[in-house]
Design a protein around this motif. Structure first.
Motif, mmCIF file in Angstrom:
data_model
loop_
_atom_site.group_PDB
_atom_site.id
_atom_site.type_symbol
_atom_site.label_atom_id
_atom_site.label_comp_id
_atom_site.label_asym_id
_atom_site.label_seq_id
_atom_site.Cartn_x
_atom_site.Cartn_y
_atom_site.Cartn_z
ATOM 1 N N ALA A 900 11.463 -29.398 -16.204
ATOM 2 C CA ALA A 900 12.027 -30.553 -15.516
ATOM 3 C C ALA A 900 13.305 -30.945 -16.240
ATOM 4 C CB ALA A 900 11.032 -31.709 -15.519
ATOM 5 N N PHE A 901 14.123 -31.744 -15.594
ATOM 6 C CA PHE A 901 15.358 -32.184 -16.247
ATOM 7 C C PHE A 901 15.822 -33.493 -15.643
ATOM 8 C CE2 PHE A 901 16.868 -29.901 -12.551
ATOM 9 C CZ PHE A 901 18.019 -30.578 -12.160
ATOM 10 N N VAL A 902 16.713 -34.157 -16.352
ATOM 11 C CA VAL A 902 17.355 -35.373 -15.861
ATOM 12 C C VAL A 902 18.667 -35.521 -16.611
ATOM 13 C CG1 VAL A 902 16.239 -36.923 -17.526
ATOM 14 C CG2 VAL A 902 17.025 -37.828 -15.328
ATOM 15 N N GLN A 903 19.677 -36.099 -15.955
ATOM 16 C CA GLN A 903 20.967 -36.294 -16.610
ATOM 17 C C GLN A 903 21.134 -37.699 -17.192
ATOM 18 O OE1 GLN A 903 20.924 -33.857 -14.141
ATOM 19 N NE2 GLN A 903 21.550 -32.431 -15.728
ATOM 20 N N ALA A 904 20.757 -38.710 -16.441
ATOM 21 C CA ALA A 904 20.981 -40.077 -16.912
ATOM 22 C C ALA A 904 19.969 -41.004 -16.267
ATOM 23 C CB ALA A 904 22.410 -40.531 -16.625
ATOM 24 N N LEU A 905 19.878 -42.210 -16.821
ATOM 25 C CA LEU A 905 18.865 -43.171 -16.362
ATOM 26 C C LEU A 905 19.446 -44.566 -16.491
ATOM 27 C CD1 LEU A 905 15.122 -43.220 -17.417
ATOM 28 C CD2 LEU A 905 16.513 -45.235 -17.763
ATOM 29 N N GLU A 906 19.135 -45.404 -15.507
ATOM 30 C CA GLU A 906 19.522 -46.812 -15.547
ATOM 31 C C GLU A 906 18.338 -47.662 -15.139
ATOM 32 O OE1 GLU A 906 23.022 -49.793 -13.795
ATOM 33 O OE2 GLU A 906 22.643 -47.849 -12.834
ATOM 34 N N ILE A 907 18.087 -48.721 -15.883
ATOM 35 C CA ILE A 907 16.999 -49.644 -15.576
ATOM 36 C C ILE A 907 17.554 -51.064 -15.621
ATOM 37 C CG2 ILE A 907 14.919 -50.708 -16.566
ATOM 38 C CD1 ILE A 907 13.854 -48.035 -17.210
ATOM 39 N N GLY A 908 17.171 -51.876 -14.645
ATOM 40 C CA GLY A 908 17.606 -53.266 -14.649
ATOM 41 C C GLY A 908 16.819 -54.095 -13.662
ATOM 42 N N GLN A 909 16.794 -55.390 -13.885
ATOM 43 C CA GLN A 909 16.051 -56.274 -12.985
ATOM 44 C C GLN A 909 16.812 -56.541 -11.688
ATOM 45 O OE1 GLN A 909 14.617 -59.826 -14.901
ATOM 46 N NE2 GLN A 909 13.149 -58.713 -16.157
ATOM 47 N N ASN A 910 18.098 -56.339 -11.728
ATOM 48 C CA ASN A 910 18.913 -56.601 -10.533
ATOM 49 C C ASN A 910 19.662 -55.342 -10.115
ATOM 50 O OD1 ASN A 910 18.389 -59.546 -10.395
ATOM 51 N ND2 ASN A 910 19.474 -59.561 -12.357
ATOM 52 N N LEU A 911 18.956 -54.246 -10.128
ATOM 53 C CA LEU A 911 19.572 -52.971 -9.788
ATOM 54 C C LEU A 911 19.911 -52.954 -8.294
ATOM 55 C CD1 LEU A 911 20.119 -50.407 -11.517
ATOM 56 C CD2 LEU A 911 18.091 -49.424 -10.469
ATOM 57 N N VAL A 912 21.152 -52.610 -7.952
ATOM 58 C CA VAL A 912 21.584 -52.601 -6.552
ATOM 59 C C VAL A 912 21.844 -51.171 -6.110
ATOM 60 C CG1 VAL A 912 22.589 -54.913 -6.691
ATOM 61 C CG2 VAL A 912 24.000 -52.920 -7.223
ATOM 62 N N GLY A 913 21.878 -50.992 -4.815
ATOM 63 C CA GLY A 913 22.179 -49.677 -4.257
ATOM 64 C C GLY A 913 20.933 -48.895 -3.910
ATOM 65 N N LYS A 914 21.118 -47.911 -3.045
ATOM 66 C CA LYS A 914 20.027 -47.052 -2.639
ATOM 67 C C LYS A 914 20.241 -45.643 -3.172
ATOM 68 C CE LYS A 914 18.998 -49.512 1.678
ATOM 69 N NZ LYS A 914 18.869 -49.393 3.155
ATOM 70 N N GLY A 915 19.167 -44.942 -3.325
ATOM 71 C CA GLY A 915 19.247 -43.567 -3.755
ATOM 72 C C GLY A 915 19.043 -42.601 -2.612
ATOM 73 N N ALA A 916 19.157 -41.322 -2.925
ATOM 74 C CA ALA A 916 18.927 -40.282 -1.927
ATOM 75 C C ALA A 916 17.441 -40.176 -1.605
ATOM 76 C CB ALA A 916 19.453 -38.951 -2.453
ATOM 77 N N ILE A 917 17.156 -39.544 -0.501
ATOM 78 C CA ILE A 917 15.759 -39.256 -0.158
ATOM 79 C C ILE A 917 15.390 -37.941 -0.824
ATOM 80 C CG2 ILE A 917 14.148 -38.727 1.698
ATOM 81 C CD1 ILE A 917 15.904 -40.438 3.535
ATOM 82 N N PRO A 918 14.401 -37.956 -1.733
ATOM 83 C CA PRO A 918 14.080 -36.726 -2.462
ATOM 84 C C PRO A 918 13.536 -35.636 -1.542
ATOM 85 C CG PRO A 918 12.442 -38.436 -2.908
ATOM 86 C CD PRO A 918 13.540 -39.090 -2.127
ATOM 87 N N VAL A 919 13.943 -34.403 -1.795
ATOM 88 C CA VAL A 919 13.476 -33.237 -1.048
ATOM 89 C C VAL A 919 12.665 -32.372 -1.998
ATOM 90 C CG1 VAL A 919 14.171 -31.178 0.241
ATOM 91 C CG2 VAL A 919 15.507 -33.295 0.430
ATOM 92 N N SER A 920 11.508 -31.952 -1.539
ATOM 93 C CA SER A 920 10.631 -31.142 -2.371
ATOM 94 C C SER A 920 10.761 -29.672 -2.027
ATOM 95 C CB SER A 920 9.181 -31.571 -2.180
ATOM 96 O OG SER A 920 8.997 -32.915 -2.564
#
Length: 922
Positions: A900-920
């Protein structure tokens, strides 16, 4: 039968090695703890013995079993020596419920164990001292009975580390408690080191400490063919200088000056080379033939701290050679080591009993602490110290036998990726303390919280009788063999932790000077009047006190200080706590004698109001509070009193005629006794205290032994006053704490400086990651993805996607406060296509959020940024855990476990914006 099966299983999983230095057959771990451990391992530990794994084939199979574990949560119901107590958020809370608090309790137990340690005689040692002066090898029974053990050659090797702990820890303990026994024990250690542990005059490093005396006769004179490890020698020198400032012993200063001259003389001033090697005598090291065997890296800060202190005290050597050597060390640290902060060897080569080629807790903490203390020399001190400290969380997770992790919100980890299995106790004491220091100095809530929670968890080890359990599952692995780790180490580091977090960790309804800008050489904790002097008072000398009262007046050298809103100039600030306590900061540049007065709630009984039995005399004593003092030299003579209280302190005098006395509380003889001997007369000192008593009526009784230690010229015991208090009200160890603001991290990011994105947000290196590899495994070399130079589409911040973290199974533990959070994960398939043949799961707080993720399909391309966003995430046990678990994929006629892998991560109580729909993957 069940217990023996569990013990056999663990022995098979963790075969002892020379480095481990303990025998599993001698360990008696708690069955409950080991059972819980088997649950944490996914129920697999109990199966290993039945499956027939041997020490030869156990690791690959064990890794395979670990990879199939369904849970990455490591919470237990019993930690070290006590059942877990949790706050309402599931975060670790103190097991100890008295108002002085768990850290203060552990400090007292450490000091009392040192004070009651059995002594040698001149018949079984070269001098009469407590046994721990000669050896760290000991045993302690369940009843608290101490048995010193013959160390042989090898296990006396921690002399330098032990001496450093005593010098520094006892200097601080005198300031914190007012107990002059600290000065006596410093004298014992300094006497042994200077009389019996220096090289001969014809040595290439003459009259220099043999810091690792692994050769010679136990309890005798150190053999110079033992290892002379220079960073440890320097720490001994720094400690000796602090001890000199407490006692004014000129011999100690002269010895330290000479050692400094040798460091300057032997310094390599070539800016492209290390200023010093690891050893003065590399031919004596067992690993002398290894090309890394004499390499000095991060330990240079220990040398720098020693030379800095000499210079501060006015000694720069002939032609200022010590300053030149110090400057060479600074260049080496700044120009060579810090830019290579992610290399395993940069912060290592410290522990004396093996090559120590991997990042270790001691060098990590020392380097970070040095950067923080000298932030004027290191403009990037905050990022550098934070990065180095948190990198250790990732690095130390590599050893599968240790299985370090976050436990009910608090990190626990071993001394390195090489040692010492489930002894996850002593490394966080030092690394966590410096995390707290970093957090305070940088006003970083995350670093403060990391340190705070670790201090709670790591003080689950202690018992009133001095027994200390360092196995996180319960039981003892290291602490019944290495005395320095068991007690001097926590004595030193817990005092520093309280100094940085006095409001959270300090004792309630008591008076303590918890941190000082200079060495405190005299202190009197009187009722409503605390008076102390410091050795000097250079620029920005700031002291920190936690008091049970609000100061009415504070003076410095007799001049009244002004209460201020800040400490930009001499004066003091006061922060009132809910229970009547205060946190007081005093700045007193150029002024050494401080007096703090106020309405102290404790009660004081003078010597005239105590009950005396036997032969006692009274004499005038200008050092006492009342001008007179009671004393006795007669065996069996006693003094007693009855109090309604929860804490009690006996004050009196110490001098060269002092004798010994036993202490009884409510008719029960205490393990610790009182030694009234000291090389110099000191009055109104705290000779005994017990501050964890249940509220109610208590009887204190002191009985003279009619004897003294081997250095005493008499057998007198002196009684001045008794202080006691029934005050209640606890304001410490708060719950519901932790950072609530946004946290952003780039995995695999090796730059020293945080990255600023297009919106002006700062992103730090992602280091709070657990990855199980093997003993000596290097998570950075194996898992931190190399930077890609590819163009990455779909983003204005390509830097966020150029790096990454890759492993078959890893998880990020993000420490947070209560609330609901959003999580944004950033991905980009930037490597060779062969690396993306499998999908992986994303699991947040044990719930699978995405199954079999196909990053390329989700992004619709390689080298294209794609984000996944998840909202309304509630922390579990004080953290948000994001796990990335590779799934098997077909390869030829078999299957292979993917990554598995990941490039970056953000966590917050007021996180805005939508992400992509994950494809398996289909």
């Amino acid at each position: 039968m069940k217990k023996s099966k569990i013990k056999k299983t663990i022995s098979a999983v963790e075969p002892p090695t020379e480095r481990d230095l303990f025998n599993f057959n001698e360990v008696s771990p708690f069955t409950r703890g080991l059972f819980l451990r088997s649950l944490f391992l996914g129920g697999l530990g109990l199966s290993l013995g039945k499956l027939g794994y041997s020490s030869k084939n156990q690791f690959p199979e064990f890794v395979k079993l670990m990879n199939n574990s369904k849970s990455a949560i490591s919470n237990l119901t019993h930690y070290y020596g006590h059942d877990a107590v949790l706050d309402r958020y599931g975060v670790i809370a103190p097991w100890y419920q008295q108002q002085n608090g768990q850290c203060d309790f552990r400090i007292r137990i450490a000091a009392e164990t040192l004070k009651r340690y059995p002594w040698t005689t001149t018949k079984n040692a070269v001098a009469a001292y407590p046994h721990y002066i000669f050896t760290s090898k000991w045993d302690i029974s369940p009843k608290g009975e101490i048995t010193p053990l013959d160390p042989g050659d090898w296990m006396n090797g921690d002399l330098g580390q032990r001496a450093t702990s005593i010098f520094k820890g006892m200097v601080d303990y005198y300031r914190y408690s007012g107990d002059p026994a600290a000065i006596a024990h410093i004298n014992y250690m300094a006497g042994y080191v200077l009389d019996y542990c220096l090289t001969p005059a014809d040595h290439s490093w003459p009259d220099f400490p043999i810091s690792v005396p692994i050769k010679g006769k136990a309890y005798g004179k150190a053999n110079p063919e033992g290892m002379i490890q220079l960073d440890i020698c320097a720490s001994m020198g720094e400690g000796l200088l602090r001890a000199y400032q407490l006692t004014k012993n000129q011999r100690w200063l002269d010895s330290a000056k000479h050692w400094g001259d040798l460091f300057a003389e032997k310094c390599n001033l070539d800016p492209n080379a290390a200023p010093w090697p690891r050893y003065a005598n590399p031919e004596s090291a067992k690993w002398k033939d290894d090309p890394r065997g004499n390499e000095q890296t991060g330990g240079v800060t220990m040398v720098l701290a020693f030379l800095d202190e000499l210079i501060r005290l006015g000694y720069s050597g002939k032609d200022k050679k010590i300053e030149a050597a110090r400057d060479a060390g600074l260049r080496y640290l700044r120009d060579q080591l810090l830019p290579q902060w992610t290399l395993d060897k940069t912060w290592n080569f410290y522990f004396w009993d093996y090559l120590a080629q991997n990042q270790c807790c001691s060098t990590t903490a020392d380097v970070a602490g040095y950067l923080i203390k000298h932030k004027e020399l290191f403009p990037n001190w905050y990022h550098d110290s934070r990065n180095i400290l948190t990198l250790f969380l990732n690095r130390s997770s590599a050893d599968i036998h240790s299985a370090s992790d976050v436990f009910n919100g608090a990190w626990a980890y071993p001394e390195s990726s090489a040692c010492c299995t489930r002894s996850l106790w002593y490394a966080p004491l030092m690394v966590g303390t410096v995390m707290a220091q970093c957090g305070v100095m940088a006003e970083d809530d995350l670093m403060q919280e990391l340190g705070y929670r670790q201090m709670i968890l790591q003080t689950y080890d202690g018992h009133e009788n001095g027994l200390t359990e360092d196995n996180i599952d319960g039981g003892v692995l290291v602490n019944n063999r290495w005395f320095n780790i068991a007690h001097p180490w926590p004595l030193l580091w817990l005092q520093q932790a309280i100094g940085w977090l006095p409001e959270k960790l300090g004792a309630s309804r008591e008076n303590h000077l918890v941190r000082s800008g200079s060495v405190v050489d005299s202190i009197v904790y009187g009722k409503g009047n605390i008076t102390y002097t410091t050795y000097d008072a250079p620029q920005e000398t700031i002291d920190v006190l936690r008091l049970s009262f609000v100061p009415v007046k504070i003076t410095a050298d007799g001049q009244k200080l002004r209460k201020r809103k800040d400490l930009k100039a001499n004066g003091y600030t006061v922060k009132k706590l809910s229970n009547g306590d205060t946190i007081v900061l005093i700045r007193h540049d150029g002024k050494k004698k401080i007096s703090v007065t106020g309405k102290d709630p404790q009660t004081l009984l003078p010597d005239t109001e105590l009950k005396y039995d036997g032969a006692w005399k009274k004499e005038k004593d200008h050092s006492s509070g009342s001008g007179s003092i009671h004393f006795s030299e007669t065996e069996g003579a006693s003094v007693s009193a009855v109090f309604n209280c929860n804490q009690i302190r006996l004050t009196g005098r110490v001098d060269e005629f002092g004798g010994l006395a036993d202490v009884f509380i409510d008719g029960v003889r205490q393990n610790v006794f009182i030694d009234f001997w000291n090389p110099d007369l000191r009055g109104q000192q705290i000779l005994y205290y017990n501050n964890g008593l249940p509220s109610g009526e208590h009887t204190l009784k002191i009985i003279a032994r009619g004897a003294g230690n081997p250095y005493s010229k008499g057998r007198r015991i002196y009684v001045d006053t008794v202080q006691f208090s029934a005050e209640t009200g606890q304001d410490n160890f708060p719950s519901g704490t932790g950072p609530a603001g946004p946290q952003r991290m780039i995995f695999g990011y090796k730059t020293q400086y945080d990255y600023k994105d297009a919106q002006g947000n700062l992103w730090r290196p992602g280091t709070e990651v657990i990855t199980r590899l093997e003993r000596f495994g290097d998570t950075v070399a194996r898992c931190w993805m190399p930077e890609t130079k590819n163009d990455i589409s779909g983003t204005a911040d390509q830097e966020l996607y150029r790096y990454g973290y890759r492993a078959s199974d890893f998880w990020v533990n993000v420490t947070v406060g209560p609330g609901k959070y959003g999580v944004r994960l950033k991905f980009a398939a930037t490597q060779d296509a062969s690396r993306y043949q499998n999908g992986f799961d994303i699991i947040i707080n044990e719930k699978t959020i995405v199954h079999n993720l196909n990053v390329i399909a989700t992004a619709k391309s390689t080298n294209k940024a794609v984000d996944l966003v998840f909202k309304n995430i509630v922390p579990h046990n004080g953290i948000i855990q994001i796990r990335f678990k590779g799934l098997p994929f077909p390869k030829g006629n078999s299957t292979e476990n993917g990554e598995a892998f990941v490039q970056a991560l953000e966590i917050g109580q007021n996180l805005v914006g939508k992400g992509a729909i994950p494809v398996s993957f289909s």
